[in-house]
Design a protein around this motif. Structure first.
Motif, PDB file in Angstrom:
ATOM      1  N   LYS A  52       2.140 -31.424  -8.245  1.00  0.00           N
ATOM      2  CA  LYS A  52       2.890 -30.304  -7.477  1.00  0.00           C
ATOM      3  C   LYS A  52       3.682 -29.512  -8.545  1.00  0.00           C
ATOM      4  O   LYS A  52       3.735 -28.175  -8.279  1.00  0.00           O
ATOM      5  CB  LYS A  52       3.869 -31.041  -6.500  1.00  0.00           C
ATOM      6  N   ALA A  53       4.274 -30.136  -9.374  1.00  0.00           N
ATOM      7  CA  ALA A  53       5.108 -29.327 -10.292  1.00  0.00           C
ATOM      8  C   ALA A  53       4.137 -28.485 -11.242  1.00  0.00           C
ATOM      9  O   ALA A  53       4.432 -27.439 -11.547  1.00  0.00           O
ATOM     10  CB  ALA A  53       5.816 -30.501 -11.432  1.00  0.00           C
ATOM     11  N   GLU A  54       3.048 -29.068 -11.469  1.00  0.00           N
ATOM     12  CA  GLU A  54       2.001 -28.188 -12.167  1.00  0.00           C
ATOM     13  C   GLU A  54       1.385 -27.061 -11.532  1.00  0.00           C
ATOM     14  O   GLU A  54       0.968 -26.115 -12.054  1.00  0.00           O
ATOM     15  CB  GLU A  54       0.802 -29.255 -12.583  1.00  0.00           C
ATOM     16  N   ASN A  55       1.219 -27.316 -10.194  1.00  0.00           N
ATOM     17  CA  ASN A  55       0.362 -26.419  -9.391  1.00  0.00           C
ATOM     18  C   ASN A  55       0.661 -26.528  -8.111  1.00  0.00           C
ATOM     19  O   ASN A  55       0.807 -27.410  -7.272  1.00  0.00           O
ATOM     20  CB  ASN A  55      -1.035 -26.794  -9.516  1.00  0.00           C
ATOM     21  N   THR A  56       1.426 -25.237  -7.577  1.00  0.00           N
ATOM     22  CA  THR A  56       2.287 -25.297  -6.223  1.00  0.00           C
ATOM     23  C   THR A  56       0.950 -25.332  -5.107  1.00  0.00           C
ATOM     24  O   THR A  56       1.280 -25.912  -3.828  1.00  0.00           O
ATOM     25  CB  THR A  56       3.065 -23.981  -5.990  1.00  0.00           C
ATOM     26  N   GLY A  57      -0.097 -24.962  -5.235  1.00  0.00           N
ATOM     27  CA  GLY A  57      -1.222 -25.248  -4.516  1.00  0.00           C
ATOM     28  C   GLY A  57      -1.836 -26.668  -4.269  1.00  0.00           C
ATOM     29  O   GLY A  57      -2.811 -26.805  -3.600  1.00  0.00           O
ATOM     30  N   PHE A  58      -1.137 -27.411  -5.086  1.00  0.00           N
ATOM     31  CA  PHE A  58      -1.793 -29.118  -5.073  1.00  0.00           C
ATOM     32  C   PHE A  58      -2.082 -29.462  -3.575  1.00  0.00           C
ATOM     33  O   PHE A  58      -0.916 -29.323  -2.920  1.00  0.00           O
ATOM     34  CB  PHE A  58      -0.793 -29.807  -5.878  1.00  0.00           C
ATOM     35  N   SER A  59      -3.171 -29.929  -3.342  1.00  0.00           N
ATOM     36  CA  SER A  59      -3.325 -30.335  -1.939  1.00  0.00           C
ATOM     37  C   SER A  59      -4.023 -32.035  -1.869  1.00  0.00           C
ATOM     38  O   SER A  59      -4.641 -31.991  -0.985  1.00  0.00           O
ATOM     39  CB  SER A  59      -4.481 -29.485  -1.353  1.00  0.00           C
ATOM     40  N   GLY A  60      -3.607 -32.766  -2.839  1.00  0.00           N
ATOM     41  CA  GLY A  60      -3.810 -34.114  -2.875  1.00  0.00           C
ATOM     42  C   GLY A  60      -4.876 -34.534  -4.041  1.00  0.00           C
ATOM     43  O   GLY A  60      -5.608 -33.645  -4.703  1.00  0.00           O
ATOM     44  N   PHE A  61      -5.211 -35.772  -4.042  1.00  0.00           N
ATOM     45  CA  PHE A  61      -6.345 -36.249  -4.916  1.00  0.00           C
ATOM     46  C   PHE A  61      -7.508 -36.565  -4.174  1.00  0.00           C
ATOM     47  O   PHE A  61      -7.639 -36.668  -3.021  1.00  0.00           O
ATOM     48  CB  PHE A  61      -5.768 -37.416  -5.688  1.00  0.00           C
ATOM     49  N   SER A  62      -8.694 -36.354  -4.961  1.00  0.00           N
ATOM     50  CA  SER A  62     -10.060 -36.536  -4.498  1.00  0.00           C
ATOM     51  C   SER A  62     -10.665 -37.689  -5.303  1.00  0.00           C
ATOM     52  O   SER A  62     -10.827 -37.386  -6.521  1.00  0.00           O
ATOM     53  CB  SER A  62     -10.793 -35.277  -4.586  1.00  0.00           C
ATOM     54  N   ALA A  63     -11.273 -38.542  -4.475  1.00  0.00           N
ATOM     55  CA  ALA A  63     -12.061 -39.617  -5.336  1.00  0.00           C
ATOM     56  C   ALA A  63     -13.326 -38.746  -5.595  1.00  0.00           C
ATOM     57  O   ALA A  63     -13.850 -39.225  -6.985  1.00  0.00           O
ATOM     58  CB  ALA A  63     -12.528 -40.788  -4.448  1.00  0.00           C
ATOM     59  N   GLU A  64     -13.980 -37.924  -4.995  1.00  0.00           N
ATOM     60  CA  GLU A  64     -15.211 -37.415  -5.385  1.00  0.00           C
ATOM     61  C   GLU A  64     -14.938 -36.551  -6.918  1.00  0.00           C
ATOM     62  O   GLU A  64     -15.749 -36.585  -7.615  1.00  0.00           O
ATOM     63  CB  GLU A  64     -15.627 -36.558  -4.404  1.00  0.00           C
ATOM     64  N   ARG A  65     -13.687 -35.854  -6.999  1.00  0.00           N
ATOM     65  CA  ARG A  65     -13.574 -34.930  -8.132  1.00  0.00           C
ATOM     66  C   ARG A  65     -13.504 -36.273  -9.237  1.00  0.00           C
ATOM     67  O   ARG A  65     -13.823 -35.800 -10.431  1.00  0.00           O
ATOM     68  CB  ARG A  65     -12.271 -34.154  -7.926  1.00  0.00           C
ATOM     69  N   GLY A  66     -12.676 -37.300  -8.957  1.00  0.00           N
ATOM     70  CA  GLY A  66     -12.290 -38.510  -9.891  1.00  0.00           C
ATOM     71  C   GLY A  66     -13.947 -38.808 -10.585  1.00  0.00           C
ATOM     72  O   GLY A  66     -13.780 -39.147 -11.676  1.00  0.00           O
ATOM     73  N   LYS A  67     -14.714 -39.011  -9.510  1.00  0.00           N
ATOM     74  CA  LYS A  67     -16.151 -39.540 -10.108  1.00  0.00           C
ATOM     75  C   LYS A  67     -16.648 -38.399 -10.884  1.00  0.00           C
ATOM     76  O   LYS A  67     -17.436 -38.713 -12.175  1.00  0.00           O
ATOM     77  CB  LYS A  67     -16.934 -39.607  -8.678  1.00  0.00           C
ATOM     78  N   VAL A  68     -16.673 -37.048 -10.735  1.00  0.00           N
ATOM     79  CA  VAL A  68     -17.246 -36.243 -11.411  1.00  0.00           C
ATOM     80  C   VAL A  68     -16.969 -36.122 -13.062  1.00  0.00           C
ATOM     81  O   VAL A  68     -17.437 -35.931 -13.893  1.00  0.00           O
ATOM     82  CB  VAL A  68     -17.260 -34.772 -10.778  1.00  0.00           C
ATOM     83  N   PHE A  69     -15.227 -36.186 -12.707  1.00  0.00           N
ATOM     84  CA  PHE A  69     -14.710 -36.236 -14.077  1.00  0.00           C
ATOM     85  C   PHE A  69     -14.901 -37.404 -14.875  1.00  0.00           C
ATOM     86  O   PHE A  69     -15.367 -37.302 -16.160  1.00  0.00           O
ATOM     87  CB  PHE A  69     -13.092 -36.154 -13.903  1.00  0.00           C
ATOM     88  N   PHE A  70     -15.072 -38.716 -14.213  1.00  0.00           N
ATOM     89  CA  PHE A  70     -15.618 -39.784 -14.962  1.00  0.00           C
ATOM     90  C   PHE A  70     -16.767 -39.588 -15.457  1.00  0.00           C
ATOM     91  O   PHE A  70     -17.070 -40.125 -16.774  1.00  0.00           O
ATOM     92  CB  PHE A  70     -15.254 -41.131 -14.048  1.00  0.00           C
ATOM     93  N   LEU A  71     -17.911 -39.129 -14.954  1.00  0.00           N
ATOM     94  CA  LEU A  71     -19.160 -39.124 -15.323  1.00  0.00           C
ATOM     95  C   LEU A  71     -19.512 -38.065 -16.220  1.00  0.00           C
ATOM     96  O   LEU A  71     -20.440 -38.098 -16.909  1.00  0.00           O
ATOM     97  CB  LEU A  71     -20.118 -39.202 -14.231  1.00  0.00           C
ATOM     98  N   ALA A  72     -18.572 -37.000 -16.385  1.00  0.00           N
ATOM     99  CA  ALA A  72     -18.945 -35.770 -17.158  1.00  0.00           C
ATOM    100  C   ALA A  72     -18.819 -36.062 -18.587  1.00  0.00           C
ATOM    101  O   ALA A  72     -18.198 -37.029 -18.995  1.00  0.00           O
ATOM    102  CB  ALA A  72     -17.761 -34.896 -16.870  1.00  0.00           C
ATOM    103  N   LYS A  73     -19.628 -35.256 -19.165  1.00  0.00           N
ATOM    104  CA  LYS A  73     -19.681 -35.333 -20.851  1.00  0.00           C
ATOM    105  C   LYS A  73     -18.910 -34.314 -21.174  1.00  0.00           C
ATOM    106  O   LYS A  73     -19.195 -33.053 -20.900  1.00  0.00           O
ATOM    107  CB  LYS A  73     -21.175 -35.076 -21.256  1.00  0.00           C
TER     108      LYS A  73
END
Lengths: 160, 137
Positions: free
Chosen positions: B37-58
């Motif tokens: 929230k401090a980094e980004n006022t538009g923060f709207s929660g965490f996402s497992a799907e985004r985490g998965k993409v991040f984890f698998l990304a090269k």
């Protein structure tokens, strides 16, 4: 007849135990006792014996942890103190006498890989020639424990 | 009357305790949510799907460690292996329940591995997404 077989088996077991115990107790390198060193420096690899490199090498390694063999391995400031003290006190050139790990290392050289130390390349010459370190199960010479099962406790016997 | 009040109070106290027991990772995730929230006022929660993409990304910042999966494998429920050959316990919370419960340890490894793999620090959003993904498996 059966009884003498039983004696023979029991005797062999006892003899083997003595041999196994004897081999296990011979130590070519002492275990790393400092808990901070073990905790912080054995997550990715075993806690390598301090006496396998001279002080100047450990200093260079500690000073370049942000680029540690291709990875960032930075330590919290509070962990650095005890680790540096331990490595200083037990490095090859802190060992009393003329440690074999320093043989043929020029005073001008600061090796940062144990696998470049002459004592290491001599001990593993046949395996290097056979490319034994390239097999996937071993990966590299840094993976002592692949062959030396007691390496994490400072034991590096030939027969492990 | 007094007894009922005390019993009610005890029950009310128990509810959050049970919730935390079910999600040992909540304190660490809550702290990352505050930071996000401090980094980004538009923060709207965490996402497992985004985490998965991040984890698998090269990410390709370094040839030795181009991706999280270099050491952790593409299946977080399986053990990984360091480049020096040591086993790494599975990253999925279902397999290694004490993961992401020690804030200092979590920060240490994000600090190191984000630099190694991405060549920069991770954002709180990325860290929270990552843990949310690992907790969902």
């Amino acid at each position: 007849m059966q009884k003498s077989w039983a004696y023979l088996v029991a005797g062999s077991v006892a003899l083997l135990s003595v041999i196994a115990f004897g081999a296990g107790s011979v130590s070519s390198a002492t275990p790393a006792p400092d808990p901070t060193y073990v905790k912080e420096c054995s997550a990715c690899h075993i806690a390598y014996p301090a006496q396998y490199l001279p002080k100047r090498s450990w200093e260079r390694i500690l000073g370049t942890l942000d680029k540690h063999f291709g990875e960032n391995a930075t330590l919290s400031p509070k962990a650095v103190g005890p680790i540096k003290a331990y490595l200083d006190a037990h490095a090859a050139d802190s060992v009393v006498g003329n440690p074999r790990t320093l043989r043929d290392v020029p005073a001008s050289a600061t090796p940062i890989r144990i696998t470049e130390m002459p004592f290491w390349t001599r001990a593993h010459a046949k395996l290097i020639a056979r490319k034994a370190f390239d097999v996937p199960k071993v990966k590299s010479g840094a993976n002592c424990i692949a062959c030396h099962r007691g390496a994490a406790n400072g034991r590096f016997e030939d027969d492990d | 009357m007094k007894i009922r009040f005390v019993a009610g109070l005890a029950l009310a106290a128990l509810v959050p305790v049970l919730a935390y027991a079910a999600a040992a990772q909540k304190p660490v995730l809550d702290a990352y949510a505050v930071a996000a929230k401090a980094e980004n006022t538009g923060f709207s929660g965490f996402s497992a799907e985004r985490g998965k993409v991040f984890f698998l990304a090269k990410h390709d910042a370094a040839s030795e460690t181009p991706s999280c999966t270099t050491c952790h494998t593409a299946d977080p429920t399986k053990s990984g292996q360091t480049r020096a050959g040591k086993d790494i316990a599975p990253m999925a919370v279902s397999k290694t329940p004490d993961r992401y419960t020690d804030a200092e340890k979590v920060e240490k490894w994000f600090t190191r591995n984000c630099q190694s793999v991405l060549g920069r620090a991770c954002t709180a959003q990325e860290k929270g997404d990552f843990i949310t993904f690992m907790a969902s498996l």
